[in-house]
Design a protein around this motif. Structure first.
Motif, PDB file in Angstrom:
ATOM      1  N   VAL A 140     -17.353  40.482 -29.992  1.00 58.56           N
ATOM      2  CA  VAL A 140     -18.783  40.493 -30.302  1.00 58.56           C
ATOM      3  C   VAL A 140     -19.410  39.275 -29.630  1.00 58.56           C
ATOM      4  N   GLN A 141     -19.199  38.095 -30.194  1.00 63.61           N
ATOM      5  CA  GLN A 141     -19.617  36.796 -29.674  1.00 63.61           C
ATOM      6  C   GLN A 141     -21.022  36.812 -29.076  1.00 63.61           C
ATOM      7  N   THR A 142     -22.002  36.579 -29.939  1.00 65.35           N
ATOM      8  CA  THR A 142     -23.397  36.526 -29.533  1.00 65.35           C
ATOM      9  C   THR A 142     -24.083  35.350 -30.207  1.00 65.35           C
ATOM     10  N   ALA A 143     -25.203  34.941 -29.632  1.00 65.88           N
ATOM     11  CA  ALA A 143     -26.103  33.974 -30.254  1.00 65.88           C
ATOM     12  C   ALA A 143     -27.506  34.559 -30.133  1.00 65.88           C
ATOM     13  N   VAL A 144     -28.124  34.876 -31.272  1.00 64.04           N
ATOM     14  CA  VAL A 144     -29.400  35.593 -31.269  1.00 64.04           C
ATOM     15  C   VAL A 144     -30.395  34.840 -32.143  1.00 64.04           C
ATOM     16  N   LEU A 145     -31.578  34.564 -31.574  1.00 66.26           N
ATOM     17  CA  LEU A 145     -32.631  33.864 -32.291  1.00 66.26           C
ATOM     18  C   LEU A 145     -33.629  34.869 -32.856  1.00 66.26           C
ATOM     19  N   ASN A 146     -33.892  34.755 -34.144  1.00 64.64           N
ATOM     20  CA  ASN A 146     -34.890  35.576 -34.833  1.00 64.64           C
ATOM     21  C   ASN A 146     -34.672  37.074 -34.620  1.00 64.64           C
ATOM     22  N   GLY A 147     -33.413  37.451 -34.483  1.00 70.18           N
ATOM     23  CA  GLY A 147     -33.051  38.861 -34.424  1.00 70.18           C
ATOM     24  C   GLY A 147     -33.297  39.541 -33.101  1.00 70.18           C
ATOM     25  N   THR A 148     -33.888  38.836 -32.114  1.00 75.16           N
ATOM     26  CA  THR A 148     -34.244  39.518 -30.857  1.00 75.16           C
ATOM     27  C   THR A 148     -33.887  38.758 -29.589  1.00 75.16           C
ATOM     28  N   THR A 149     -33.952  37.440 -29.615  1.00 76.29           N
ATOM     29  CA  THR A 149     -33.850  36.653 -28.381  1.00 76.29           C
ATOM     30  C   THR A 149     -32.425  36.178 -28.148  1.00 76.29           C
ATOM     31  N   ASN A 150     -31.924  36.436 -26.926  1.00 84.95           N
ATOM     32  CA  ASN A 150     -30.594  35.970 -26.550  1.00 84.95           C
ATOM     33  C   ASN A 150     -30.605  34.453 -26.427  1.00 84.95           C
ATOM     34  N   TRP A 151     -29.837  33.783 -27.262  1.00 86.67           N
ATOM     35  CA  TRP A 151     -29.793  32.324 -27.288  1.00 86.67           C
ATOM     36  C   TRP A 151     -28.500  31.791 -26.673  1.00 86.67           C
ATOM     37  N   TRP A 152     -27.712  32.688 -26.056  1.00 92.52           N
ATOM     38  CA  TRP A 152     -26.430  32.271 -25.482  1.00 92.52           C
ATOM     39  C   TRP A 152     -26.586  31.152 -24.457  1.00 92.52           C
ATOM     40  N   PRO A 153     -27.609  31.194 -23.581  1.00 89.73           N
ATOM     41  CA  PRO A 153     -27.749  30.095 -22.616  1.00 89.73           C
ATOM     42  C   PRO A 153     -27.994  28.737 -23.266  1.00 89.73           C
ATOM     43  N   ASN A 154     -28.370  28.722 -24.538  1.00 87.76           N
ATOM     44  CA  ASN A 154     -28.636  27.457 -25.221  1.00 87.76           C
ATOM     45  C   ASN A 154     -27.442  26.942 -26.013  1.00 87.76           C
ATOM     46  N   LEU A 155     -26.253  27.549 -25.817  1.00 83.06           N
ATOM     47  CA  LEU A 155     -25.014  26.965 -26.312  1.00 83.06           C
ATOM     48  C   LEU A 155     -24.448  26.056 -25.234  1.00 83.06           C
ATOM     49  N   ALA A 156     -23.942  24.905 -25.638  1.00 84.00           N
ATOM     50  CA  ALA A 156     -23.360  23.971 -24.672  1.00 84.00           C
ATOM     51  C   ALA A 156     -22.230  24.641 -23.899  1.00 84.00           C
ATOM     52  N   SER A 157     -22.068  24.250 -22.645  1.00 85.78           N
ATOM     53  CA  SER A 157     -21.084  24.905 -21.775  1.00 85.78           C
ATOM     54  C   SER A 157     -19.659  24.732 -22.262  1.00 85.78           C
ATOM     55  N   ASP A 158     -19.401  23.676 -23.037  1.00 84.88           N
ATOM     56  CA  ASP A 158     -18.038  23.453 -23.535  1.00 84.88           C
ATOM     57  C   ASP A 158     -17.830  24.046 -24.927  1.00 84.88           C
ATOM     58  N   SER A 159     -18.754  24.900 -25.365  1.00 81.10           N
ATOM     59  CA  SER A 159     -18.632  25.490 -26.704  1.00 81.10           C
ATOM     60  C   SER A 159     -17.466  26.459 -26.775  1.00 81.10           C
ATOM     61  N   ASP A 160     -16.803  26.466 -27.905  1.00 77.20           N
ATOM     62  CA  ASP A 160     -15.753  27.432 -28.212  1.00 77.20           C
ATOM     63  C   ASP A 160     -16.096  28.065 -29.554  1.00 77.20           C
ATOM     64  N   LEU A 161     -16.273  29.400 -29.559  1.00 77.91           N
ATOM     65  CA  LEU A 161     -16.628  30.079 -30.803  1.00 77.91           C
ATOM     66  C   LEU A 161     -15.365  30.286 -31.633  1.00 77.91           C
ATOM     67  N   TRP A 162     -14.971  29.237 -32.291  1.00 80.36           N
ATOM     68  CA  TRP A 162     -13.688  29.146 -32.964  1.00 80.36           C
ATOM     69  C   TRP A 162     -13.663  29.961 -34.258  1.00 80.36           C
ATOM     70  N   GLY A 163     -12.424  30.207 -34.712  1.00 82.73           N
ATOM     71  CA  GLY A 163     -12.207  30.888 -35.985  1.00 82.73           C
ATOM     72  C   GLY A 163     -11.551  29.963 -36.992  1.00 82.73           C
TER      73      GLY A 163
END
Length: 310
Positions: free
Chosen positions: A255-278
């Protein structure tokens, strides 16, 4: 012919009864993608789960090994839990032919794999439950032999394919922030001080595998860093959130998404070294660092523990 073994209570109709061998198990149900639920272990309503159920316990594994010349044995390089299949032998029946046909046809509509994934749910006597996403593969093609069908009954051996090897436990919801309500986690010393929320907590994942979470962040905040100090992994949000913004970071695999207010793709605003950890099984030391906050800033965490068995 199998021996007809009947639970207590009258069988609905006495002509040509099915050769049932009822299985003593907790409640097992199938819910299709449209939310239609069928309890497959409900004798009183015309459903019997029979002996021969498979796929409720451990998944299979793929093992990756290397062999070297002049060295005995092999070296294990990696392993992977396989997708699983669940096999459910069931019998369905009704009091007359018309009612039976209506029941069968209605149930078969819920098996249509074109509808999308459904859910198998096993519920224990204490009310606890585990679920697994699945879709129908085979078993309802129609077998009209003497031991498999009658005028108002039929036995089936249904096979469901489950893309994930893990059964999911009951959802966990936690809230963090100075104004958090509901399931606020009491061990987290979250305070609002100098426009910064700083918190460190221990989250216990009771499952057998890593649980990938959904994080919901309610602004305002000028930056967000959420870290798993146990594994050394973190993800960061570098763009500011206003007081009216809600950011959902979904870390679930595939899945792995970042969505602002239910509509806007916010993935570019995650730091490049981010890891969506569990959350790994057991205790996880988790830190939250939010800058530019006020008393309305809140972080919510939702996840389901993953288990090897139902």
């Amino acid at each position: 012919m199998p021996i007809f073994v009947r639970p207590s209570g009258a069988f609905p109709g006495v002509i040509n009864p099915p050769p049932l061998d009822p299985l003593e198990v907790p409640s097992l149900s199938w819910t299709d993608a449209q939310g239609r639920m069928t309890l497959l272990s409900d004798w009183a309503s015309g459903w019997v789960l029979q002996s021969g159920v498979r796929g409720l316990d451990m998944p299979g594994y793929d093992f990756y090994t290397d062999a070297s010349p002049r060295i005995d044995g092999t070296a294990l390089r990696g392993l992977r839990a396989q997708a699983r299949e669940v096999f459910l032998p069931i019998a369905l029946f009704d009091e007359d032919r018309a009612a039976f046909l209506a029941r069968k046809r209605s149930f078969y509509r819920t098996l249509n794999p074109y509808l999308g994934f459904g859910t198998l749910t096993l519920t224990e006597v204490d009310g606890s439950f585990r679920t697994i996403e699945a879709y129908y593969v085979s078993g309802a093609e129609g077998d009209f032999g003497q031991d498999s069908s009658g005028l108002h009954w039929q036995t089936l051996g249904l096979t469901f394919s489950c893309p994930s090897p893990y059964w999911l436990g009951e959802p966990v919801h936690l809230e963090y922030g100075s104004g958090a309500t509901g399931s606020f986690f009491p061990l987290l010393p979250v305070v609002v001080r100098d426009s910064q929320v700083l918190g460190a907590t221990v989250i216990d994942n009771p499952g057998d595998a890593s649980a990938f979470s959904v994080w919901t962040i309610h602004g305002p905040a000028t930056s967000v860093v959420i870290s798993n100090d146990t594994t050394g992994l973190r993800f960061s949000v570098t763009a500011p959130l206003s007081a009216s913004d809600t950011l959902v970071v979904d870390t679930r695999e595939r899945v792995q998404t970042a969505v602002l207010n239910g509509t806007t793709n916010w993935w570019p605003n995650l730091a490049s070294d981010s890891d969506l950890w569990g959350l790994r099984p057991g205790l996880n030391n988790v830190s939250l660092t939010l800058v530019g906050t006020n008393s309305n800033t809140q972080v919510q965490l939702d996840y389901q523990p993953c288990f090897l068995t139902a």
